[in-house]
Each structure stands twice: as C-alpha cells, then as structure tokens.
Design an enzyme around this catalytic site. Sequence first.
Site: not given
Ligand code: PLP
Length: 392
Positions: A59, A112, A184, A209
């Site tokens: 963990r 997001y 981000d 992604k």
């Molecule tokens: C998909 C996404 C998130 C969230 O990520 P998850 O892995 O789905 O929790 C955050 N920021 C952006 C820009 C995203 O495209």
Amino acid sequence: MSKTDCKLGTKTVWAGEDRLFEGNATQTPVVHSVSFGYDDMEQWMDVALGKQAGHIYSRNTNPTVSVFEEKLRQLEGGEAATSASTGMAIISNTLFSLLAPGDRVVSVKDTYGGTNRLFTEFLPRQNVNVTLCETEDFDAIEAEVAKGCKILYLETPTNPTIKILDLERLAKAGKAAGAIVIVDNTFATPINQNPLKLGADLVLHSATKYLSGHADALGGIITGSKELISKIYAYREIVGGTMHPMAAYLMIRGMKTLKLRVEKQNENAMEIAKFLENHPGVERVFYPGLENHPGHDVAVKQMSGFGGMLSFMVKGNTYEDACRCLTRLKIVRRAANLGSVETIAGPPATTSHVECTAEERAAMGIPESLIRYSVGIEDVEDLKADLDQALS
Ligand SMILES: *Cc1c(COP(=O)(O)O)cnc(C)c1O
C-alpha cells in the site's frame, strides 16, 4: 553519458529500468507481493524509517510501482514522484493533503469534470474557498491570485474546447503570491509540454490516458519537489488509493512508446484539424495548432507539439447533428476515454461534462453539437475518409 541524461525518447525506454532485475530479468517484473520480508531486524527498522532504500508493504511502496514513478519523474524533470490508483485519486489526494480549512484555491472553469466537482462540492464542504476564473482571462486569474491563495491549480490544454493557459505567466503570478502552482498535464503529455520548466511546482497526470496509451489501465501520478511529494505520499499512503502493480506494469510498457505515439498523434491531429476546418459539414474546429485558435501563440511558445486532442462543432448546431455524425463514424470507439492508440470520440454530454445539464453546458460555452475527437495512431487518410463520409 548516463541514459538518464538523454533526450525524452531515450528516457521513455530506459528511465527507471537502466539495470537488470531479479534473476537478471531485462524487463521490470510485476511484483504482486503485498509485503517484503526481512530476516535482519536492524535492516527492517532502517527500511521502515526510510534510512535505507527498500519496501515494507505494497500500500505504501512497491518495486513495480516505483519504476513507473521513476520513469515519469525523469520525463517531467521532478525531484520525486508519487502515484495513485486513478487520476482523480492523485488530484484529490494532492488537494486534500496540501489544503486546510480556511485556505483558498484559485483555478479556472474548464478543468476536468471530476476536478471541477472537487472545487464546487467537496472542497467547499471542508471550508476551503475556491475561486474559478474564466479560463482564458489571464488578467482575471492574476488578479485573483494576487489577493492571496494557497494553491493555483491549472490545466492546459483543457477539456473539451481545447483552451490554452499561459503557464509561464500564470506560474510567475502564483509564485509571487506564495502559492503552490499545480498543473494537470494529461492532455499535453511530457512529450509536448513540461510545466516544471515553465515554473510550476507540481505536475500531475491521469496516467489512464496517454501514459498508458492503450486504454487498459487506470492510474494517476504527480511529480515535483521532494518536500511537496513527501506530503502527498504521506496522505495517499494512509488514505490508501494505491496504484496496482499490474497497472504500473502496463503503464511502464505503454510509456516505452510514448514519444512515438504522441508524435504520430500530433501529426494526425494537425492534418485532421486542417481537413475539418475546410469541410462544409463542420461549423468550427478547436485545435491549438490552427493559427486562428485563440491560444495558438501561447501554445507555440510553451508546447513542442499541439497534441492529439481536438473538438469540432457539426453544422446544424444541435445535439442530434453531433449524434448523427458520431454514429456514422466507422474507425472510432464511441467511449468516454482519450489518449489511446485508437481514435475515440464522444459528445461532452456523455463524456467530460456528463454531470451538467444542457443549460449548464451552454453557460460554460460548450456547444451541444460539439464532438470531442481523440486522434489515434491510425493512418490519417483512413481517418479523414471516415470523417468525410460521416459528415456528408
Ligand atoms: C481523465 C482525466 C482525469 C481523471 O483521471 P482518471 O484516471 O479517470 O481518474 C483528470 N484530468 C484530465 C485532464 C483527464 O482527462
């Protein structure tokens, strides 16, 4: 020259893996073990206290997950990195670990959807004050930041209308106000944009992604100074949203081709954006590589590629027009994901802004006829022909 001093493409392959593993394995093993045993009590204590490198319990840390963290750390140029089970897990753990009741956050309206929910619902519940500015109004963001804030939270390019924030300018404003600047970088990837070099303190990714790139694993990761990362790690370790070693393995494997994939996606997206811009069935295209895009100049300044994400409004301007085009597309997954090797498309109403009503989307400047199109690595002629038949 050590492989870690190399350029990005070399790092994607070697970073974190510039050695042999158990049994002289050349590839990172997936270590499923929950705990790590010690016959020497003194050594166990030293590892537990962090005086010696090693793992205690998965963990907290795990050898496979550590390789993934090291790879991304080197790609973004951070001092340390820590990960979590999803992008939202790393975003929420970061915000909850660094903020206390009474603190203030400045961000923008176009983050997001899940991040926006943290800002509008869960952080205010903890008595954190959040101000969300118009995304492209840099003067307004600077003015809000100058009033004082603990965190300036940025995301660029944004979802789903692909807006661009001036990271160097805004990070400077954040620093001047004593704020922690978080970016981000999911849409851009470390191949196209390095926020730490533009003045950010922390850069995070939904690894789900582009880093994974194959739509088969969830994950989140953040990198920056040792001091900030250790605070986030200490919180995540206890809250327990740890990345699974199998997911980490899939990320590591996917990231070896990150530069190849992203460069191909940059190229494909640019060609498709130009094609759509001149198509009679399209009302408007949103892509920062197009010269008429409001964020084009800033994108040229801070990005080495314009990315694989674009969106466009279908002529007719209704949700039904977007749906008609979407259902006619043949080389596409109609799904709520992005950044994979295959092309993925969907309307904001079922993807990024599923939580909002049509009126709310309109108020946020998200047209109902919009299609978000995550360009894959397919042959671009096939994608263009597919779009052409779907729009005609
Ligand atoms: C998909 C996404 C998130 C969230 O990520 P998850 O892995 O789905 O929790 C955050 N920021 C952006 C820009 C995203 O495209």
